[in-house]
Scaffold this active site. Structure first.
Site, PDB file in Angstrom:
ATOM      1  N   THR A 241       0.189   6.633   0.132  1.00  0.00           N
ATOM      2  CA  THR A 241       1.073   8.639  -0.399  1.00  0.00           C
ATOM      3  C   THR A 241      -0.255   8.709  -1.621  1.00  0.00           C
ATOM      4  OG1 THR A 241       2.896   7.299   0.598  1.00  0.00           O
ATOM      5  CG2 THR A 241       3.124   9.648  -0.783  1.00  0.00           C
TER       6      THR A 241
ATOM      7  N   ARG B  30       0.868  -1.694   0.304  1.00  0.00           N
ATOM      8  CA  ARG B  30      -0.167  -0.209   0.270  1.00  0.00           C
ATOM      9  C   ARG B  30       0.669   1.109   0.323  1.00  0.00           C
ATOM     10  NH1 ARG B  30      -5.007  -0.713   3.922  1.00  0.00           N
ATOM     11  NH2 ARG B  30      -3.581  -0.235   5.582  1.00  0.00           N
ATOM     12  N   ASP B  31       2.075   1.226  -0.241  1.00  0.00           N
ATOM     13  CA  ASP B  31       2.933   2.481  -0.656  1.00  0.00           C
ATOM     14  C   ASP B  31       3.845   2.130  -1.547  1.00  0.00           C
ATOM     15  OD1 ASP B  31       3.494   5.044   0.473  1.00  0.00           O
ATOM     16  OD2 ASP B  31       4.450   4.823   2.088  1.00  0.00           O
ATOM     17  N   ILE B  32       3.574   1.291  -2.025  1.00  0.00           N
ATOM     18  CA  ILE B  32       5.235   1.319  -3.030  1.00  0.00           C
ATOM     19  C   ILE B  32       5.392   2.550  -4.232  1.00  0.00           C
ATOM     20  CG2 ILE B  32       6.373   0.045  -5.327  1.00  0.00           C
ATOM     21  CD1 ILE B  32       5.423  -1.681  -3.180  1.00  0.00           C
TER      22      ILE B  32
END
Length: 202
Positions: free
Chosen positions: A101, A60-62
């Site tokens: 993000t 969920r934040d690559i």
């Protein structure tokens, strides 16, 4: 492990830091990476995502800041603060938290309907590919609200690599299939590992 009142996480040392740091010069200017290097980085990251997804875990934040580069050139995924396991809701498994993000978040996450799945990571992978290739993310500098409107506009084209840039057809296709608005139309991480773009890894 727990030491007294503190939780310690021991991680492998990544000598070169994050991809974001690798791309940033001493003067603060950001330089894009060569396509062969991007292929090597993203193939490692995609393998990591495939590993997580096979265990029903979403990162969920690559993004470039969360991809660590080792001395031997390997890339690994870091920062699991936003990661979550999938859980059953009726007969579907899905994620239910609005997190990530802004500029890397998939449209289905922005919808805030409370329902999205592992394919949100594939969208973030596509945005990260653009970030590594251009030194910036689409809509960089725009406030999150404007990004949200763009992502939720059904008539807006998905982000893409700049036209006329020195990018191969394989790389353009890789980015394009990751950034499909319909999450069910995106390939899985395991399917992406078979993409011919990764043969360009150097």
């Amino acid at each position: 492990f727990v030491s007294k009142q503190e939780l310690w996480i021991v991680m492998e040392y990544a000598a070169h830091g994050s991809c974001q740091l690798v791309m940033t010069g001493d003067d603060g200017a950001v330089q894009p990476l060569a396509e062969g290097h991007i292929a090597a980085i993203l193939s490692s990251v995609t393998r990591g995502i495939a590993y997580l997804h096979a265990r029903e875990h979403a990162h969920r934040d690559i993004k470039a800041a969360n991809i660590m580069v080792h001395e031997d050139g390997r890339a690994t995924i870091g920062d699991f603060a936003s990661s979550r396991s999938m859980f059953a809701t009726g007969d579907r498994k899905e994620l239910q938290t609005f997190v990530g993000t802004a500029h890397w978040m998939a449209p289905e996450v922005w919808e805030q309907s409370g329902r999205y799945d592992l394919q949100a990571d594939i969208w973030s992978l596509g945005i990260t590919a653009i970030e590594l290739a251009t030194g910036a993310v689409p809509l960089e500098g725009d406030p999150p609200l404007k990004v949200m409107r763009e992502r939720l506009d059904p008539d807006a084209d998905p982000p893409t690599l700049p036209l006329g840039g020195p990018f191969s057809a394989d790389f353009r296709e890789f980015v394009s299939i990751c950034l499909q608005r319909d999450p069910t139309a995106r390939p899985t991480a395991a399917q992406l590992l078979e993409h011919p773009y990764f043969q360009r890894a150097t």
